[in-house]
Design an enzyme around this catalytic site. Structure first.
Site, PDB file in Angstrom:
ATOM      1  N   LYS A  22       0.838  -1.211   0.000  1.00 49.04           N
ATOM      2  CA  LYS A  22       0.000   0.000   0.000  1.00 49.04           C
ATOM      3  C   LYS A  22       0.868   1.255   0.000  1.00 49.04           C
ATOM      4  CE  LYS A  22      -1.710   1.515   4.092  1.00 49.04           C
ATOM      5  NZ  LYS A  22      -1.364   2.933   4.334  1.00 49.04           N
ATOM      6  N   ASN A  23       1.860   1.292   0.895  1.00 46.84           N
ATOM      7  CA  ASN A  23       2.638   2.525   1.049  1.00 46.84           C
ATOM      8  C   ASN A  23       3.542   2.813  -0.143  1.00 46.84           C
ATOM      9  OD1 ASN A  23       1.374   2.910   3.438  1.00 46.84           O
ATOM     10  ND2 ASN A  23       3.140   2.460   4.746  1.00 46.84           N
ATOM     11  N   ARG A 100      -4.764  10.662   4.721  1.00 45.89           N
ATOM     12  CA  ARG A 100      -3.707  11.662   4.777  1.00 45.89           C
ATOM     13  C   ARG A 100      -2.806  11.624   3.549  1.00 45.89           C
ATOM     14  NH1 ARG A 100      -2.014  13.949   9.137  1.00 45.89           N
ATOM     15  NH2 ARG A 100       0.083  13.758   8.315  1.00 45.89           N
ATOM     16  N   CYS A 124      -3.959  12.839  13.659  1.00 44.86           N
ATOM     17  CA  CYS A 124      -4.653  11.582  13.466  1.00 44.86           C
ATOM     18  C   CYS A 124      -4.351  10.686  14.653  1.00 44.86           C
ATOM     19  CB  CYS A 124      -4.261  10.917  12.156  1.00 44.86           C
ATOM     20  SG  CYS A 124      -2.739  10.039  12.251  1.00 44.86           S
ATOM     21  N   ARG A 129       1.378  14.246  13.313  1.00 50.03           N
ATOM     22  CA  ARG A 129       1.701  14.033  11.899  1.00 50.03           C
ATOM     23  C   ARG A 129       1.750  15.320  11.067  1.00 50.03           C
ATOM     24  NH1 ARG A 129      -0.500   8.229   9.911  1.00 50.03           N
ATOM     25  NH2 ARG A 129       1.335   8.441   8.628  1.00 50.03           N
ATOM     26  N   PRO A 130       2.695  16.208  11.374  1.00 54.67           N
ATOM     27  CA  PRO A 130       2.798  17.457  10.611  1.00 54.67           C
ATOM     28  C   PRO A 130       3.317  17.218   9.185  1.00 54.67           C
ATOM     29  CG  PRO A 130       4.644  17.241  12.130  1.00 54.67           C
ATOM     30  CD  PRO A 130       3.741  16.062  12.384  1.00 54.67           C
ATOM     31  N   ASP A 132       5.209  19.860   7.810  1.00 54.89           N
ATOM     32  CA  ASP A 132       6.071  21.036   7.681  1.00 54.89           C
ATOM     33  C   ASP A 132       7.288  20.792   6.787  1.00 54.89           C
ATOM     34  OD1 ASP A 132       6.629  19.304   9.941  1.00 54.89           O
ATOM     35  OD2 ASP A 132       8.286  20.636  10.405  1.00 54.89           O
ATOM     36  N   ASP A 314       5.630   0.344  11.800  1.00 53.37           N
ATOM     37  CA  ASP A 314       4.388  -0.270  11.343  1.00 53.37           C
ATOM     38  C   ASP A 314       4.281  -1.752  11.713  1.00 53.37           C
ATOM     39  OD1 ASP A 314       3.638   2.154  10.378  1.00 53.37           O
ATOM     40  OD2 ASP A 314       3.823   1.649   8.250  1.00 53.37           O
ATOM     41  N   ILE A 336       9.326   6.708  16.464  1.00 54.75           N
ATOM     42  CA  ILE A 336       8.847   7.471  15.297  1.00 54.75           C
ATOM     43  C   ILE A 336       7.580   8.275  15.616  1.00 54.75           C
ATOM     44  CG2 ILE A 336       8.114   7.334  12.867  1.00 54.75           C
ATOM     45  CD1 ILE A 336      10.969   6.378  13.171  1.00 54.75           C
ATOM     46  N   ARG A 407      -8.214  -0.883   4.982  1.00 58.41           N
ATOM     47  CA  ARG A 407      -7.347   0.131   4.377  1.00 58.41           C
ATOM     48  C   ARG A 407      -6.018  -0.474   3.953  1.00 58.41           C
ATOM     49  NH1 ARG A 407      -5.514   3.886   8.152  1.00 58.41           N
ATOM     50  NH2 ARG A 407      -4.260   4.418   6.357  1.00 58.41           N
TER      51      ARG A 407
HETATM   52  C1  UD1 Z   1       4.830   6.690   6.356  1.00 58.21           C
HETATM   53  C2  UD1 Z   1       3.895   5.496   6.322  1.00 58.21           C
HETATM   54  C3  UD1 Z   1       3.523   5.082   7.742  1.00 58.21           C
HETATM   55  C4  UD1 Z   1       4.769   4.842   8.576  1.00 58.21           C
HETATM   56  C5  UD1 Z   1       5.712   6.049   8.500  1.00 58.21           C
HETATM   57  C6  UD1 Z   1       7.039   5.794   9.202  1.00 58.21           C
HETATM   58  C7  UD1 Z   1       2.713   5.892   4.250  1.00 58.21           C
HETATM   59  C8  UD1 Z   1       1.420   6.233   3.575  1.00 58.21           C
HETATM   60  N1  UD1 Z   1       2.706   5.867   5.572  1.00 58.21           N
HETATM   61  O1  UD1 Z   1       4.083   7.745   6.959  1.00 58.21           O
HETATM   62  O2  UD1 Z   1       2.743   3.884   7.657  1.00 58.21           O
HETATM   63  O3  UD1 Z   1       4.408   4.626   9.924  1.00 58.21           O
HETATM   64  O4  UD1 Z   1       5.991   6.367   7.125  1.00 58.21           O
HETATM   65  O5  UD1 Z   1       7.677   4.700   8.656  1.00 58.21           O
HETATM   66  O6  UD1 Z   1       3.689   5.578   3.608  1.00 58.21           O
HETATM   67  N2  UD1 Z   1       7.451  14.447  10.298  1.00 58.21           N
HETATM   68  C9  UD1 Z   1       7.546  15.778  10.591  1.00 58.21           C
HETATM   69  N3  UD1 Z   1       7.257  16.689   9.590  1.00 58.21           N
HETATM   70  C10 UD1 Z   1       6.893  16.286   8.330  1.00 58.21           C
HETATM   71  C11 UD1 Z   1       6.797  14.921   8.050  1.00 58.21           C
HETATM   72  C12 UD1 Z   1       7.083  14.010   9.056  1.00 58.21           C
HETATM   73  O7  UD1 Z   1       7.892  16.167  11.706  1.00 58.21           O
HETATM   74  O8  UD1 Z   1       6.666  17.164   7.477  1.00 58.21           O
HETATM   75  C13 UD1 Z   1       7.764  13.459  11.361  1.00 58.21           C
HETATM   76  C14 UD1 Z   1       6.543  12.647  11.767  1.00 58.21           C
HETATM   77  O9  UD1 Z   1       5.787  13.317  12.755  1.00 58.21           O
HETATM   78  C15 UD1 Z   1       7.200  11.379  12.283  1.00 58.21           C
HETATM   79  C16 UD1 Z   1       8.437  11.201  11.389  1.00 58.21           C
HETATM   80  O10 UD1 Z   1       8.686  12.499  10.830  1.00 58.21           O
HETATM   81  O11 UD1 Z   1       7.638  11.548  13.604  1.00 58.21           O
HETATM   82  C17 UD1 Z   1       8.288  10.212  10.264  1.00 58.21           C
HETATM   83  O12 UD1 Z   1       7.146  10.537   9.499  1.00 58.21           O
HETATM   84  P1  UD1 Z   1       7.005  10.154   7.960  1.00 58.21           P
HETATM   85  O13 UD1 Z   1       8.139   9.267   7.570  1.00 58.21           O
HETATM   86  O14 UD1 Z   1       6.770  11.380   7.168  1.00 58.21           O
HETATM   87  O15 UD1 Z   1       5.677   9.291   7.955  1.00 58.21           O
HETATM   88  P2  UD1 Z   1       4.586   9.244   6.813  1.00 58.21           P
HETATM   89  O16 UD1 Z   1       5.220   9.409   5.475  1.00 58.21           O
HETATM   90  O17 UD1 Z   1       3.429  10.104   7.179  1.00 58.21           O
END
Ligand code: UD1
Length: 430
Positions: A22-23, A100, A124, A129-130, A132, A314, A336, A407
């Protein structure tokens, strides 16, 4: 809402075919927005998240064709996308609220059409889950970004340009979004501290197949030389390492033996080593993994979730389910996400002995047996952990809120039934 009923106690034996990830599929689908040619994705899992993202793309004007074929008696889906008549550049609240990952349209739309609007995802169940990092990186590439009425409104009137971007965290989502944006930007983009997950390698292969120039695959430094135009191509979605890891635990927790067909052991090194330390047999083959829990004594072991190739967050909930019946204690550290222990109270209702310390640590002391109960979880992987606990618990477990499982786990009951589980879906109307 559908429920899943499980009568625990059956040993699971046989083969489970692992679906496309999926991811990986989600950003691949959105890459089709980068060209007016046809992009074909094979081995796409049949999941509500994919159906949902497809409807968002259709809403933007993308034409989608679906086909199926039988391989090894498995139904394999392919989708062809053609974004040659885009009518909308907006990902509305109703889509982003439900999924998301809708934010993956931001990079491609902005880069190809110089404008994009995305409802802000908000928090969520597993944390704030920002996004930024996505937004500040696009700004570095020349985008003007404003937040208006809950929407990210992004403009790049003279197009995006290359930049040297250093991510503060190795975000999977930001790496995908910026790779897609940089593919059509002018000049060279360098991303430092990029995510290295196998799903990113799948995306790089697709983009390079479309004519992008990306170097550094599987490393934390990615260099993208922007091109003027991308063209169509086709690619297979990489097998789902999280689905494979989840069913590996199903074999272990029921003291069964399951061959995970199509699973890639190289993508699961940490979880497989942990299973071995817990006393479970692991045999890595070319295109499958055999997990052997028959007659094994399960021992407690610690895990620390981390960016790939570290232990995947995950799979944390599923491994915690296994630890609940292990001999001795296990320490789980979640590095994480800040709020990813929602399965703990539910596992405790089934008889598990788990103490949470602060936001990031939990100690699991193994118990002799779990007992069935009505339970529910607030996210996908936590829901699967409850299914696992139900498989080994005495009596009946009812897992509520099955839409979470739909999902991310393709044909879950069918796959588990196929290896001997006593599991059935209770439809809402039943
Ligand atoms: C993806 C996966 C999710 C998995 C995660 C970590 C998808 C659809 N989802 O989520 O299943 O748990 O990777 O392996 O692929 N962060 C920030 N700012 C940002 C983006 C992220 O601070 O702009 C932080 C997040 O809060 C978190 C960390 O970075 O602590 C990792 O997040 P991220 O790798 O972005 O997760 P997702 O891509 O949302």
């Amino acid at each position: 809402m559908d429920k899943i009923k499980i009568i625990g106690g059956n040993q699971l034996n046989g083969k489970i075919y692992i679906s496309g990830a999926k991811n990986a599929a989600l950003p691949l689908v959105c890459s089709s927005l980068l060209t007016s040619d046809e992009v074909t994705l094979k081995n796409v899992p049949q999941l509500s998240d994919i159906t949902f993202l497809n409807s968002l793309l259709k809403n933007l004007g993308v034409k989608i064709n679906e086909s199926t074929k039988l391989h090894d008696s498995q139904i394999i889906k392919a989708f062809s996308y053609r974004a040659d008549d885009i009518k909308e550049l907006i990902a509305p609240y109703d889509f982003v609220r439900k999924m998301r990952a809708s934010y993956y349209v931001l990079g491609p739309l902005l880069s190809r059409f110089k404008h994009a609007e995305l409802s802000l995802p908000g928090g969520c169940a597993i944390g704030a889950r920002p996004i930024d990092i996505h937004l500040s990186s696009l700004e570095q590439m020349g985008a003007n970004i404003e937040i208006k009425n809950g929407y990210v409104v992004a403009d790049a009137p003279s197009g995006l340009h290359g930049s040297h971007i250093i991510f503060s965290k190795a975000s999977v989502g930001a790496t995908c979004n910026i790779l897609m944006a940089a593919a059509l930007a002018e000049g060279i983009t360098k991303i430092e501290n990029a995510a290295k997950e196998p799903e990113i390698a799948n995306l790089i292969d697709l983009l390079n197949g479309m004519g992008a120039r990306i170097e550094g695959k599987d490393t934390s430094i990615l260099t993208i030389e922007g091109v003027k135009k991308l063209h169509g191509t086709e690619i297979s979605v990489v097998p789902d390492r999280i689905e494979a890891g989840s069913y590996a635990v199903a074999a272990a927790i029921t003291h069964g033996k399951i061959e995970l067909i199509n699973a890639r052991a190289e993508h699961l090194q940490q979880p497989l080593r942990i299973l071995e330390k817990m006393g479970i047999g692991v045999e890595e083959k070319n295109s499958s993994i055999i997990i052997d829990g028959v007659g094994k004594h399960i021992i407690g072991e610690d895990i620390y979730t981390d960016y790939y190739p570290g232990f995947p967050t995950d799979l944390q909930a599923q491994f915690m389910a296994l630890m609940t019946i292990a001999d001795g204690a296990s320490l789980v550290t979640e590095s994480i996400w800040e709020n990813r222990f929602m399965h703990v109270p539910e596992l405790c209702r089934m008889g598990a002995n788990i103490n949470i310390h602060g936001h990031a640590s939990a100690i699991v002391r193994g118990v002799k047996k779990l007992s069935g109960a009505p339970v529910m979880a607030t996210d996908l992987r936590a829901s699967f952990a409850l299914v696992l606990a139900g498989l080994v618990a005495e009596g009946e477990t009812i897992v509520n809120r099955v839409y979470h499982l739909d999902r991310g786990y393709e044909r879950l009951e069918e796959k588990l039934k196929g290896v001997g589980a006593n599991i059935e879906r209770i439809r809402e109307s039943d």
